[in-house]
Design a protein around this motif. Sequence first.
Motif, PDB file in Angstrom:
ATOM      1  N   GLU A 160       0.804  -1.228   0.000  1.00 42.92           N
ATOM      2  CA  GLU A 160       0.000   0.000   0.000  1.00 42.92           C
ATOM      3  C   GLU A 160       0.835   1.275   0.000  1.00 42.92           C
ATOM      4  N   ARG A 161       1.985   1.271   0.673  1.00 45.05           N
ATOM      5  CA  ARG A 161       2.795   2.493   0.758  1.00 45.05           C
ATOM      6  C   ARG A 161       3.911   2.526  -0.260  1.00 45.05           C
ATOM      7  N   TYR A 162       4.513   1.348  -0.522  1.00 47.46           N
ATOM      8  CA  TYR A 162       5.708   1.344  -1.369  1.00 47.46           C
ATOM      9  C   TYR A 162       5.486   0.709  -2.733  1.00 47.46           C
ATOM     10  N   GLY A 163       4.295   0.195  -2.996  1.00 52.59           N
ATOM     11  CA  GLY A 163       4.009  -0.402  -4.294  1.00 52.59           C
ATOM     12  C   GLY A 163       4.782  -1.671  -4.562  1.00 52.59           C
ATOM     13  N   ILE A 164       5.227  -2.342  -3.508  1.00 52.48           N
ATOM     14  CA  ILE A 164       5.966  -3.602  -3.631  1.00 52.48           C
ATOM     15  C   ILE A 164       5.018  -4.749  -3.319  1.00 52.48           C
ATOM     16  N   HIS A 165       4.963  -5.729  -4.191  1.00 54.22           N
ATOM     17  CA  HIS A 165       4.003  -6.821  -4.030  1.00 54.22           C
ATOM     18  C   HIS A 165       4.733  -8.144  -3.790  1.00 54.22           C
ATOM     19  N   THR A 201      11.747 -13.475   1.048  1.00 52.24           N
ATOM     20  CA  THR A 201      10.567 -13.151   0.252  1.00 52.24           C
ATOM     21  C   THR A 201      10.984 -12.330  -0.958  1.00 52.24           C
ATOM     22  N   THR A 202      10.407 -12.633  -2.121  1.00 49.22           N
ATOM     23  CA  THR A 202      10.706 -11.901  -3.350  1.00 49.22           C
ATOM     24  C   THR A 202       9.422 -11.371  -3.972  1.00 49.22           C
ATOM     25  N   ASP A 203       9.586 -10.361  -4.838  1.00 49.29           N
ATOM     26  CA  ASP A 203       8.424  -9.841  -5.561  1.00 49.29           C
ATOM     27  C   ASP A 203       8.234 -10.622  -6.855  1.00 49.29           C
ATOM     28  N   GLY A 204       7.324 -10.164  -7.692  1.00 47.72           N
ATOM     29  CA  GLY A 204       7.010 -10.882  -8.921  1.00 47.72           C
ATOM     30  C   GLY A 204       8.162 -10.967  -9.899  1.00 47.72           C
ATOM     31  N   ASP A 205       9.141 -10.069  -9.765  1.00 45.98           N
ATOM     32  CA  ASP A 205      10.313 -10.076 -10.645  1.00 45.98           C
ATOM     33  C   ASP A 205      11.471 -10.879 -10.058  1.00 45.98           C
ATOM     34  N   GLY A 206      11.232 -11.508  -8.914  1.00 48.35           N
ATOM     35  CA  GLY A 206      12.288 -12.283  -8.281  1.00 48.35           C
ATOM     36  C   GLY A 206      13.254 -11.459  -7.450  1.00 48.35           C
ATOM     37  N   ARG A 207      12.932 -10.200  -7.208  1.00 45.63           N
ATOM     38  CA  ARG A 207      13.800  -9.335  -6.407  1.00 45.63           C
ATOM     39  C   ARG A 207      13.555  -9.579  -4.916  1.00 45.63           C
ATOM     40  N   PRO A 208      14.585  -9.891  -4.128  1.00 41.90           N
ATOM     41  CA  PRO A 208      14.378 -10.074  -2.695  1.00 41.90           C
ATOM     42  C   PRO A 208      13.926  -8.765  -2.034  1.00 41.90           C
ATOM     43  N   VAL A 209      12.875  -8.852  -1.257  1.00 46.58           N
ATOM     44  CA  VAL A 209      12.348  -7.658  -0.598  1.00 46.58           C
ATOM     45  C   VAL A 209      12.356  -7.792   0.927  1.00 46.58           C
ATOM     46  N   GLU A 210      12.666  -8.992   1.435  1.00 48.00           N
ATOM     47  CA  GLU A 210      12.645  -9.195   2.881  1.00 48.00           C
ATOM     48  C   GLU A 210      13.398 -10.477   3.221  1.00 48.00           C
ATOM     49  N   TYR A 211      14.189 -10.406   4.271  1.00 50.23           N
ATOM     50  CA  TYR A 211      14.754 -11.619   4.868  1.00 50.23           C
ATOM     51  C   TYR A 211      14.324 -11.643   6.328  1.00 50.23           C
ATOM     52  N   LEU A 212      13.778 -12.763   6.763  1.00 53.04           N
ATOM     53  CA  LEU A 212      13.206 -12.874   8.101  1.00 53.04           C
ATOM     54  C   LEU A 212      13.754 -14.085   8.827  1.00 53.04           C
TER      55      LEU A 212
END
Length: 258
Positions: A160-165, A201-212
Amino acid sequence: MELKRERVREHLLTVIEGRRPGDAIPSERTLCAELGVSRPTLRAAVDELVATGLLVREHGRGMFVAPSKVTQELVSGGAASTAAAGGWTSRVLELRTAAAGARIGRRLDVSPAAVVVRATRLRLTGGAPIALEHLHIPRDLVPGLTAAGLEGGFHALLRERYGIHPAHAVQSIEPTVLSREEAGLLEVPELSPALLFDRTTTDGDGRPVEYLRALYRGDRYRIVSRLALGEGSADGPAPGTPPAGARVDGTARGAGGG
């Protein structure tokens, strides 16, 4: 002795299933008389159920049905958790930026010198701490991220804030025990059992967006796997164990993303 203890255990499980969390169960003396067993035999079964989070023993008061466990169900293509009593809330314990370092850099596919946001959150249900999470996010993806923003659903914030899915995740789960500091935050004894989640976790392009990395209390959290068994499928290594090489991909809402 083992068969007698199993009979006691099954009786106690029946008693637990007929009551609500917080309800008392009969006294040791009553149970021993009903089942015709000694107190050591009864206590061995009770100790097992206390250790697995089904009973709570309160000194001077008796034994009570423990709070319900939060259940995460793993199914092909994703994961979901049951609604927890009181809902999920988060409390941010630390929020800072730092260099990724070699290990986190590999997880997030960034240089070891790249700056990441490191956040530690305590996850709670009904006001009780259930999990301790350590989040790592590339700083460039989340400019202006605040502790208040992390106290809600992190994946919803990304969308919602950063447009990252967030689209995919690779997650491992293994048993561990809690250190003194971890146990103190989760309000359980030191060396209590826990489940360790490790997820990228990655987005639809395979870009890592989070490591937990997250620690969930073993007495309040469980995993249920739903398996599809086709005709002619071989026996697994144990009841409920996925076949060797099987994996479940998806973002686990019960473990950090929600």
